[in-house]
Each structure stands twice: as structure tokens, then as C-alpha cells.
Design an enzyme around this catalytic site. Structure first.
Site, PDB file in Angstrom:
ATOM      1  N   LYS A  22       0.841  -1.203   0.000  1.00 42.38           N
ATOM      2  CA  LYS A  22       0.000   0.000   0.000  1.00 42.38           C
ATOM      3  C   LYS A  22       0.870   1.246   0.000  1.00 42.38           C
ATOM      4  O   LYS A  22       0.640   2.195  -0.761  1.00 42.38           O
ATOM      5  CB  LYS A  22      -0.908   0.011   1.228  1.00 42.38           C
ATOM      6  N   ARG A  27       2.530   5.962  -3.097  1.00 45.98           N
ATOM      7  CA  ARG A  27       3.609   6.895  -3.442  1.00 45.98           C
ATOM      8  C   ARG A  27       3.819   6.920  -4.960  1.00 45.98           C
ATOM      9  O   ARG A  27       3.981   7.985  -5.556  1.00 45.98           O
ATOM     10  CB  ARG A  27       4.907   6.505  -2.718  1.00 45.98           C
ATOM     11  N   GLY A  93      -4.795   7.421   5.387  1.00 45.42           N
ATOM     12  CA  GLY A  93      -3.901   8.491   5.812  1.00 45.42           C
ATOM     13  C   GLY A  93      -3.040   9.003   4.679  1.00 45.42           C
ATOM     14  O   GLY A  93      -2.719  10.199   4.617  1.00 45.42           O
ATOM     15  N   ARG A 121      -8.408  12.570  12.571  1.00 45.41           N
ATOM     16  CA  ARG A 121      -7.004  12.180  12.436  1.00 45.41           C
ATOM     17  C   ARG A 121      -6.122  13.422  12.350  1.00 45.41           C
ATOM     18  O   ARG A 121      -6.508  14.447  11.777  1.00 45.41           O
ATOM     19  CB  ARG A 121      -6.791  11.299  11.198  1.00 45.41           C
ATOM     20  N   SER A 167       3.103  12.004  13.046  1.00 43.66           N
ATOM     21  CA  SER A 167       3.108  11.142  11.863  1.00 43.66           C
ATOM     22  C   SER A 167       4.240  11.515  10.919  1.00 43.66           C
ATOM     23  O   SER A 167       4.408  12.697  10.574  1.00 43.66           O
ATOM     24  CB  SER A 167       1.773  11.252  11.112  1.00 43.66           C
ATOM     25  N   GLN A 169       4.082  10.850   7.955  1.00 43.50           N
ATOM     26  CA  GLN A 169       3.420  11.169   6.687  1.00 43.50           C
ATOM     27  C   GLN A 169       3.428  12.664   6.391  1.00 43.50           C
ATOM     28  O   GLN A 169       3.347  13.057   5.216  1.00 43.50           O
ATOM     29  CB  GLN A 169       1.994  10.638   6.688  1.00 43.50           C
ATOM     30  N   GLU A 319       3.361   0.071  12.614  1.00 43.51           N
ATOM     31  CA  GLU A 319       2.251  -0.629  11.974  1.00 43.51           C
ATOM     32  C   GLU A 319       2.266  -2.129  12.264  1.00 43.51           C
ATOM     33  O   GLU A 319       1.260  -2.815  12.089  1.00 43.51           O
ATOM     34  CB  GLU A 319       2.272  -0.385  10.466  1.00 43.51           C
ATOM     35  N   HIS A 346      -3.698   6.703  14.844  1.00 39.37           N
ATOM     36  CA  HIS A 346      -3.841   5.960  13.589  1.00 39.37           C
ATOM     37  C   HIS A 346      -5.319   5.755  13.263  1.00 39.37           C
ATOM     38  O   HIS A 346      -6.173   6.509  13.722  1.00 39.37           O
ATOM     39  CB  HIS A 346      -3.072   4.640  13.685  1.00 39.37           C
ATOM     40  N   ARG A 350      -4.867   2.702  18.487  1.00 38.39           N
ATOM     41  CA  ARG A 350      -4.515   1.283  18.440  1.00 38.39           C
ATOM     42  C   ARG A 350      -4.093   0.735  19.805  1.00 38.39           C
ATOM     43  O   ARG A 350      -4.310  -0.443  20.085  1.00 38.39           O
ATOM     44  CB  ARG A 350      -3.416   1.042  17.403  1.00 38.39           C
TER      45      ARG A 350
END
Length: 458
Positions: A22, A27, A93, A121, A167, A169, A319, A346, A350
Site C-alpha cells: 500500500k 507513493r 492516511g 485524524r 506522523s 506522513q 504498523e 492511527h 490502536r
């Protein structure tokens, strides 16, 4: 949907092919939107998250041609990214964070919204970074979805900071768009920590593979030079985090499971499972595979199925925490997982979810400030919640191996990254023909979305 996940009648043995990554698929899709010509992705992930990213780049004007059975996608970018559309982030995300900086390069406004959980989020640090770049985002003062990026067709770029404590990200999002900024980008993490750094390494490597000059001149600082993004042919690596529960099945039952197509070198967090499983008493072997440049990874569970607990810092590979926690709950000695406070932001919280659900089975599990402590306990069957979180479904399936009668609620959410997971899992655990295994969900091609061969209980 309720899934009566199978328990293991004996050591689980088989060979597994998992779907594409994923993280890499999304990306590559985004860079294809910024490229100077067509790109082709072979073996992309076909799942909800990838479909959402595919929909996002199409909204920006990218033309997509899908080969039969989705074995490859050809993406042709427009001369100028198109504004005026609306992008559904779902619960992805990567769509929520990666697409807004690219939308700033569109020739008009681009609206963003998603699932209800996405509206809570973390996104504020990215919106602040876009503001520092002169990009206007209308979010009504909420610093959350829904919002609209007011694209102007160009971003000046320059040097800015972003707080990536929540994050990694946020860093990847800005770096991916940066080659198309007039002056490129020098980006500094202003936060007090930086989780999941392998994902940033993945972003830098993906940029370089597309002909972009990118790197990290010092810890916590990244530089991307302006320039063309090359359209190219990409072979998408299998998703090693989606391989984690299958390897865990060998560890939990004293079985032997092989995952084919394992890359010999990778930036994926899932590669860390090799070290984790070795620490917990498994034998792990990476051998030359049948797919040319790739390898086969074989895990043999400990003799008599006696799995050791471990002290594990999963800060960079958070993860993996759900599946590793499930294994820890089945181990013969205590475990401690640290460095994963960021998992509270997340798909769900979690850490709270794992504490609740392992505890629902009677497990001895406690949250700490940045992780979990798990001790051996007698487990009893229960119906486990999954909180719209694909990794929670995978963790629950691992627990069910040793707890007959366990049910998994909302199991269909695993389609976020692995639509055929239930088919592949049941086939491996029970030694069934994948075509005959009950799925309870999306059962698209086991060749495209992952499958099992030679499954059996040894």
C-alpha cells in the site's frame, strides 16, 4: 460482518503470496501524477486505500488505463493538474496527507473530505506547513477535514519546518510534491520525535528512483531539488506488513510458512518481522526465490509452539504493533512494546483498541505512556471489535489461531489493504483450496490480491 476466524488444528504450513505494498503503490501513484510522461505500475495493490488514491489522481486530471485483472495500471498525467474536483480520503492516511500539497499545484480549488474517523485524524501540522509555503487552505478554523486547498498552479517552495511528532506522513507528503515547487524544498522536523522513519526513507528512495535529487543532509532535515519527475515502469513490492500475520501463524503454532517475492533490500517496515520473530524464538531464513530478483522468506515456529516474549522498541515500525501484540499474548513469557505512543492517532487509537480486545479474551495487557505490557494468561473466546482498522482484523485472526470460537466483528474493513485476506488466511490455516474457502467479503483474484499455494496443516 462477523467472521468466525479459524483456529489452528495443528502447526500451520504453507506458501503465501501477498498483494502489493500500500505504501509504495500510493507513493508511485502520486509521483505518476507529477511525472513528465506516462507511468506503468505492475502488481499494484488493489484495495480501498489504493482505489482512493487512484480516484484522487484522476480528480486531478490523470488518465488511468487498467489492464485485465488489474495486473498493471498505466497513468498519463495532464499538462497541468486540474482543480475544481472533490477528493474522498476515506480512512486512508496517505490520501489525507499526501494529496493536499499536490493539490496546491492544481489550477483551482480542490475539496477534501473522508470517513468520519478521518475528521479526527491529525492533520494540523501539515496545514500549518502549507500555510508557511503560502498555500491557502480553507478549513473553517478546524484544522481538520473537510477542507479545500485553493490551488494556484504553482508553489514557491523554500525552507520550512513541520512538526512530525504525530506522523512521518507529514514529512513524506511535502517531500513528494516538492520536485514541482519552484525552488524545491528544504524541510526540517520541528517536533520532539519522529516516528516511522523507514517510511520517510521509502519516500526519498521513491523520489530518487523517479530521477529526483532528494536526500537528508543531516538528521531531521531533508532537501528535494526542483526538477522533472520521470514517468517510468514500476514493479510494486509485495506488502510486507500484510505478510506479518501469515508469518505470525507459523510462530504461534510451531509451523512453517513461506512468503514468496520478498525483496532482498527494502525500506518497508514489515521487513523488521525477521528480527522480531527471531527474538521470539523462531527460525527465519531468506533464500533465493523463483521470481528472479526476489527471495523467499521462510519462518519456522519454535519447537512445541513455545513462543518467547520479548522487549521490543517498535518506534520505527509501529504498523506491526497489532500483530506483534497478538503474538505476545500467545507467548510463554512477558513482553513489553515501547516507542509507539503515536499509534493513538492511527485509524483508531490502536493502543486502547489492543488493550480492550486482548483483555476481552482474558489477556493480561496494560497500556503504558508509549506502548503495552503483555503477560501470559489463559485466553477464552470472545467477539472482537476491530474499530474500522485493517491491522486489528489481522491481529484478531492471529489470536483466533489459539482461541477456538473467536469471532471478528467488522472483518470487511481488512479490504483497506488486503481484500482477499479472509480467503488467503482460511486457506493457509485449514489447508483449503483458496477458491473453496469461505470469505465473507471481497474475493477478487487471489493472484492479484494475494493467495496461498500448497497450504496445509502439518
Amino acid at each position: 460482518m462477523v467472521w468466525a476466524a479459524p483456529s489452528a488444528p495443528g502447526p500451520v504450513t504453507g506458501t503465501v503470496l501477498v498483494p502489493g505494498s500500500k505504501s509504495l503503490t500510493n507513493r508511485h501513484l502520486l509521483l505518476a501524477a507529477l511525472a513528465d510522461g506516462p507511468s506503468t505500475l505492475h502488481r499494484p495493490l488493489v484495495s480501498r486505500d489504493a482505489e482512493l488514491m487512484l480516484g484522487a489522481v484522476q480528480q486531478l486530471g490523470v488518465r488511468v488505463e487498467r489492464a485485465p485483472e488489474d495486473r498493471s495500471w498505466v497513468l498519463t498525467p495532464p499538462p497541468h493538474l486540474r482543480g475544481g474536483g472533490a477528493i474522498d480520503c476515506g480512512l486512508a492516511g496517505t490520501v489525507l496527507r499526501f494529496v493536499p500539497p499536490v493539490a496546491a499545484l492544481a489550477d483551482g480549488p480542490v475539496a477534501f473530505d473522508g470517513d468520519e474517523r478521518s475528521r479526527s485524524r491529525p492533520i494540523a501540522p501539515l496545514l500549518a506547513a502549507l500555510d508557511a509555503l503560502g498555500v491557502e487552505v480553507d478549513h473553517g478554523g478546524r484544522d481538520a477535514l473537510p477542507f479545500t486547498v485553493l490551488g494556484t498552479g504553482r508553489v514557491a517552495g523554500g525552507e520550512i519546518g513541520v512538526d512530525a511528532s504525530a506522523s512521518s506522513q507529514f514529512v513524506s507528503a511535502l517531500l513528494l510534491a516538492a520536485p514541482r515547487f519552484d525552488g524545491g524544498l528544504t524541510l526540517r522536523n520541528t517536533g520532539d520525535r519522529l516516528p516511522s522513519t523507514p517510511h520517510i526513507d521509502m519516500t526519498v528512495q521513491t523520489l530518487r528512483a523517479a530521477g529526483v535529487e532528494a536526500g537528508s543532509p543531516e538528521p531531521g532535515v531533508w532537501r528535494v531539488e526542483p526538477g522533472a519527475v520521470a514517468g517510468r515502469l514500476v514493479e510494486v513490492e509485495p506488502d510486507l506488513s500484510s505478510a506479518a500475520p501469515f508469518l505470525a501463524a507459523a510462530a504461534a503454532t510451531g509451523g512453517t510458512v513461506t512468503v514468496t517475492g520478498w525483496p532482498p533490500r527494502t525500506t518497508q517496515a514489515g521487513d523488521r518481522m525477521r528480527d522480531i520473530l527471531t527474538t521470539m524464538g523462531c527460525r527465519v531464513e531468506l533464500t533465493d526465490g523463483s521470481q528472479g530478483a526476489t527471495h523467499d522468506l521462510t519462518v519456522r515456529g519454535p519447537a512445541r509452539g513455545v513462543l518467547r516474549g520479548a522487549d521490543l522498541d517498535l518506534h520505527d515500525v509501529g504498523e506491526l504493533t497489532p500483530v506483534v501484540t497478538a503474538l505476545a499474548a500467545l507467548a510463554s513469557t512477558p513482553s513489553q512494546i515501547t516507542g509507539v505512543a503515536h499509534l493513538r492517532g492511527h485509524e483508531t487509537d490502536r493502543l486502547a483498541a489492543l488493550e480492550n480486545e486482548v483483555g476481552r479474551l482474558g489477556g493480561d495487557i496494560t497500556q503504558t505512556q508509549d506502548g503495552l505490557v503483555i503477560a501470559p494468561a489463559r485466553l477464552s473466546p470472545a467477539a472482537l471489535e476491530t474499530y474500522e482498522d485493517h491491522r486489528m482484523v489481522m491481529a484478531a485472526a492471529v489470536l483466533a489461531l489459539a482461541v477456538p470460537g473467536t469471532e471478528i466483528l467488522g472483518a470487511e474493513t481488512v479490504a483497506k489493504t488486503f481484500p482477499a485476506f479472509q480467503v488467503a488466511w482460511t486457506s493457509l490455516v485449514l489447508g483449503q483450496d483458496p477458491a473453496a474457502a469461505p470469505s465473507g467479503g471481497d474475493t477478487r483474484s487471489s493472484v492479484t490480491d494475494g493467495g496461498v499455494t500448497d497450504g496445509g496443516v502439518g
